[in-house]
Scaffold this motif. Sequence first.
Motif, PDB file in Angstrom:
ATOM      1  N   ALA A 181       0.831  -1.207   0.000  1.00 51.98           N
ATOM      2  CA  ALA A 181       0.000   0.000   0.000  1.00 51.98           C
ATOM      3  C   ALA A 181       0.869   1.261   0.000  1.00 51.98           C
ATOM      4  O   ALA A 181       0.570   2.227  -0.723  1.00 51.98           O
ATOM      5  CB  ALA A 181      -0.926  -0.005   1.212  1.00 51.98           C
ATOM      6  N   ARG A 182       1.922   1.274   0.769  1.00 53.46           N
ATOM      7  CA  ARG A 182       2.814   2.446   0.791  1.00 53.46           C
ATOM      8  C   ARG A 182       3.477   2.657  -0.563  1.00 53.46           C
ATOM      9  O   ARG A 182       3.585   3.801  -1.038  1.00 53.46           O
ATOM     10  CB  ARG A 182       3.883   2.252   1.866  1.00 53.46           C
ATOM     11  CG  ARG A 182       3.365   2.086   3.280  1.00 53.46           C
ATOM     12  CD  ARG A 182       2.837   3.355   3.876  1.00 53.46           C
ATOM     13  NE  ARG A 182       3.856   4.358   4.091  1.00 53.46           N
ATOM     14  CZ  ARG A 182       3.648   5.508   4.730  1.00 53.46           C
ATOM     15  NH1 ARG A 182       2.447   5.794   5.199  1.00 53.46           N
ATOM     16  NH2 ARG A 182       4.617   6.378   4.887  1.00 53.46           N
ATOM     17  N   LEU A 183       3.896   1.564  -1.181  1.00 51.89           N
ATOM     18  CA  LEU A 183       4.525   1.673  -2.495  1.00 51.89           C
ATOM     19  C   LEU A 183       3.526   2.159  -3.543  1.00 51.89           C
ATOM     20  O   LEU A 183       3.844   3.030  -4.369  1.00 51.89           O
ATOM     21  CB  LEU A 183       5.109   0.323  -2.899  1.00 51.89           C
ATOM     22  CG  LEU A 183       5.760   0.243  -4.275  1.00 51.89           C
ATOM     23  CD1 LEU A 183       6.923   1.210  -4.381  1.00 51.89           C
ATOM     24  CD2 LEU A 183       6.225  -1.177  -4.571  1.00 51.89           C
ATOM     25  N   ALA A 184       2.304   1.607  -3.533  1.00 52.92           N
ATOM     26  CA  ALA A 184       1.285   2.025  -4.494  1.00 52.92           C
ATOM     27  C   ALA A 184       0.925   3.493  -4.304  1.00 52.92           C
ATOM     28  O   ALA A 184       0.708   4.224  -5.278  1.00 52.92           O
ATOM     29  CB  ALA A 184       0.042   1.147  -4.355  1.00 52.92           C
ATOM     30  N   ARG A 185       0.873   3.950  -3.072  1.00 55.30           N
ATOM     31  CA  ARG A 185       0.580   5.368  -2.820  1.00 55.30           C
ATOM     32  C   ARG A 185       1.684   6.254  -3.378  1.00 55.30           C
ATOM     33  O   ARG A 185       1.420   7.293  -4.011  1.00 55.30           O
ATOM     34  CB  ARG A 185       0.433   5.604  -1.319  1.00 55.30           C
ATOM     35  CG  ARG A 185       0.239   7.077  -0.936  1.00 55.30           C
ATOM     36  CD  ARG A 185       0.145   7.244   0.568  1.00 55.30           C
ATOM     37  NE  ARG A 185      -0.005   8.639   0.948  1.00 55.30           N
ATOM     38  CZ  ARG A 185       1.027   9.464   1.169  1.00 55.30           C
ATOM     39  NH1 ARG A 185       2.275   9.013   1.048  1.00 55.30           N
ATOM     40  NH2 ARG A 185       0.809  10.734   1.507  1.00 55.30           N
ATOM     41  N   ALA A 186       2.941   5.876  -3.137  1.00 52.62           N
ATOM     42  CA  ALA A 186       4.060   6.679  -3.640  1.00 52.62           C
ATOM     43  C   ALA A 186       4.062   6.729  -5.165  1.00 52.62           C
ATOM     44  O   ALA A 186       4.281   7.803  -5.761  1.00 52.62           O
ATOM     45  CB  ALA A 186       5.380   6.098  -3.121  1.00 52.62           C
ATOM     46  N   GLU A 187       3.797   5.598  -5.807  1.00 46.77           N
ATOM     47  CA  GLU A 187       3.759   5.575  -7.266  1.00 46.77           C
ATOM     48  C   GLU A 187       2.591   6.410  -7.791  1.00 46.77           C
ATOM     49  O   GLU A 187       2.723   7.127  -8.788  1.00 46.77           O
ATOM     50  CB  GLU A 187       3.634   4.132  -7.754  1.00 46.77           C
ATOM     51  CG  GLU A 187       4.837   3.260  -7.468  1.00 46.77           C
ATOM     52  CD  GLU A 187       6.004   3.557  -8.389  1.00 46.77           C
ATOM     53  OE1 GLU A 187       5.780   4.170  -9.448  1.00 46.77           O
ATOM     54  OE2 GLU A 187       7.138   3.193  -8.057  1.00 46.77           O
TER      55      GLU A 187
END
Length: 303
Positions: A181-187
């Motif tokens: 989720a953190r990675l998807a938000r950053a992307e």
Amino acid sequence: MATRYFNDLHNWLINEEFSSTRQARFHKAYVLWLNLLANPLAFAGFLVVLALVLVAAFAPLLANHDPIAQDLTTALRPPSATNWFGTDEFGRDVYSRLVYGARTTLYISILVTIIVAPIGFVIGATAGYLGGWIDVVLMRITDIFLSFPSLVLALAFSAALGPGIENAVIAIALTVWPPIARLARAETLTFRAADFVVAAELQGAGMGRILLHHIVPLCAPSIIIRLTLNMSSVILTAAGLGFLGLGAQPPMPEWGAMAASGRQYLLDAWWLTTVPGIAILVVSLAFNLLGDGLRDIMDPRNA
């Protein structure tokens, strides 16, 4: 005649476009394969993962004994030509149980990935795209899950849900989704203000269509790499739950449970713990090497 001519021309152009698209996809896949071959460690990891899949798929052909058949007269026999990795305390063939245990390991890993990937992406992409209080709420919930060690949190969920492989999958999935989720938000935040997203919004595209058709293709490489790297932690967590009796239940063969059953015979029958331990180590290392290699290969700066 003119209408027929233009229809034929239209069909030809469509076929040419599809053919060009297929060729571009094949070319991209071929370039990725060459880059994988050029990375010895990543290719070695790929071979081990491929071997794991093949062993799991052809376990009935590779195993030379019934993995759950007990014969107390042959208990705790050392490795030999008959029992390649020896036998356990119930006389079961360790090699056959190791082969069938690959199925359990792969089953848990695939199920966790199938559950985690969409959940993590939806939560992270929604938070990054909408922003505001929705972003704050979703990310604070994510931070709560990230504040606990993953193994401890998995043990807590597994103990609450009860022992069993399905409950173990749910418990592991609940601890793995926050980094996705953190990675998807950053992307998503990276592409949120891009021109093509603004153009799609001006044309009336909704959030779901923008995320599915514009954000997902761009986030997919990073998420795939992260999921591959997470495989090793999933395998270790599953083995830890099995070691503590909260994962796969007897007589199902599972590497962590196999290692746990050999604790009391560690000095006299070292193979009971050593063999599944080496299997866990090799497969976890292979996923890490493959994930590191994919990160280098899919990095656009290396293109």
